[in-house]
Design a protein around this motif. Structure first.
Motif, mmCIF file in Angstrom:
data_model
loop_
_atom_site.group_PDB
_atom_site.id
_atom_site.type_symbol
_atom_site.label_atom_id
_atom_site.label_comp_id
_atom_site.label_asym_id
_atom_site.label_seq_id
_atom_site.Cartn_x
_atom_site.Cartn_y
_atom_site.Cartn_z
ATOM 1 N N ILE A 118 0.949 -1.142 -0.001
ATOM 2 C CA ILE A 118 0.130 -0.008 0.281
ATOM 3 C C ILE A 118 0.780 1.274 -0.063
ATOM 4 O O ILE A 118 1.540 1.240 0.835
ATOM 5 C CB ILE A 118 -0.899 -0.057 1.257
ATOM 6 C CG1 ILE A 118 -1.906 -1.271 1.344
ATOM 7 C CG2 ILE A 118 -1.717 1.430 1.320
ATOM 8 C CD1 ILE A 118 -2.524 -1.219 2.598
ATOM 9 N N TRP A 126 -4.972 -0.556 8.702
ATOM 10 C CA TRP A 126 -5.176 -1.903 8.088
ATOM 11 C C TRP A 126 -4.790 -3.051 9.147
ATOM 12 O O TRP A 126 -5.215 -4.300 9.352
ATOM 13 C CB TRP A 126 -4.181 -2.034 6.855
ATOM 14 C CG TRP A 126 -4.982 -1.371 5.857
ATOM 15 C CD1 TRP A 126 -4.812 -0.239 5.020
ATOM 16 C CD2 TRP A 126 -6.208 -1.991 5.005
ATOM 17 N NE1 TRP A 126 -5.526 0.010 4.144
ATOM 18 C CE2 TRP A 126 -6.679 -0.823 3.918
ATOM 19 C CE3 TRP A 126 -6.863 -2.941 5.170
ATOM 20 C CZ2 TRP A 126 -7.797 -1.141 3.192
ATOM 21 C CZ3 TRP A 126 -8.179 -3.300 4.443
ATOM 22 C CH2 TRP A 126 -8.193 -2.335 3.282
ATOM 23 N N ALA A 158 -8.202 -3.534 11.131
ATOM 24 C CA ALA A 158 -8.817 -4.345 9.875
ATOM 25 C C ALA A 158 -8.635 -5.388 10.002
ATOM 26 O O ALA A 158 -9.845 -6.408 9.664
ATOM 27 C CB ALA A 158 -8.777 -3.314 8.598
ATOM 28 N N LEU A 159 -7.542 -5.916 9.620
ATOM 29 C CA LEU A 159 -7.048 -7.426 9.255
ATOM 30 C C LEU A 159 -6.789 -8.220 10.665
ATOM 31 O O LEU A 159 -6.563 -9.469 10.416
ATOM 32 C CB LEU A 159 -5.913 -7.453 8.603
ATOM 33 C CG LEU A 159 -6.081 -6.773 7.103
ATOM 34 C CD1 LEU A 159 -4.823 -6.686 6.339
ATOM 35 C CD2 LEU A 159 -7.434 -7.409 6.117
ATOM 36 N N VAL A 194 1.349 -7.367 4.743
ATOM 37 C CA VAL A 194 1.099 -5.977 4.052
ATOM 38 C C VAL A 194 2.333 -5.212 4.333
ATOM 39 O O VAL A 194 2.812 -5.189 5.416
ATOM 40 C CB VAL A 194 -0.153 -5.614 4.857
ATOM 41 C CG1 VAL A 194 -0.442 -4.218 4.015
ATOM 42 C CG2 VAL A 194 -1.243 -6.419 4.601
ATOM 43 N N ASP A 220 -10.534 3.277 2.341
ATOM 44 C CA ASP A 220 -9.732 3.555 3.743
ATOM 45 C C ASP A 220 -9.532 4.904 3.915
ATOM 46 O O ASP A 220 -9.890 5.581 3.365
ATOM 47 C CB ASP A 220 -8.374 2.583 3.451
ATOM 48 C CG ASP A 220 -7.478 3.017 2.649
ATOM 49 O OD1 ASP A 220 -7.492 4.216 2.150
ATOM 50 O OD2 ASP A 220 -6.550 2.383 2.134
#
Length: 123
Positions: A10, A22, A25-26, A54, A110
């Motif tokens: 990203i 993130w 979120a993950l 990520v 996002d």
């Protein structure tokens, strides 16, 4: 022979904001790469072998157009409405990219405007 997706990268203007979003979120562990402008997000210890990592790296310019590729998420427990509310509470926003009301996904952005979907289908 085929390729396997191993890492999702990203580009971000605010690395800390995007890495935190993130990671939450993950359910990933955030690891800052020293004083450099990057962060690595690692899957939980109980994730399947080969789970995607990520990488969040600095981008000097803001996002200006719709993504040409995006990630699709599926709630682990299948509760799409609850997962969308959780992601909104983390800083996501709804996105209208022309989808209809009966689509099998919810489109979000996002905190830096990158589109992603939450799938309503089990697989």
């Amino acid at each position: 022979m085929t390729a396997v997706i191993r890492q999702w990268t990203i580009d971000a203007r605010d690395i800390d904001l995007m890495a935190r979003f993130w990671a939450e979120a993950l359910g990933y562990r955030l690891e800052r790469d020293g004083d450099g402008p990057t962060c690595h997000l690692w899957p939980p210890d109980d994730a399947p072998e080969g789970a995607v990592t990520v990488w969040v790296q600095h981008a000097g310019e803001p996002k200006t157009t719709k993504n040409r590729a995006h990630v699709d998420l599926r709630p682990a427990d299948g509760d799409v409405d609850r997962e969308v509310e959780r992601l909104l509470s983390l800083g996501a926003t709804y996105a209208d990219v022309g989808q209809g009301p009966d689509e099998a996904f919810v489109v979000l952005r996002d905190p830096e405007g990158n589109e992603f979907c939450v799938l309503k289908v089990p697989r």
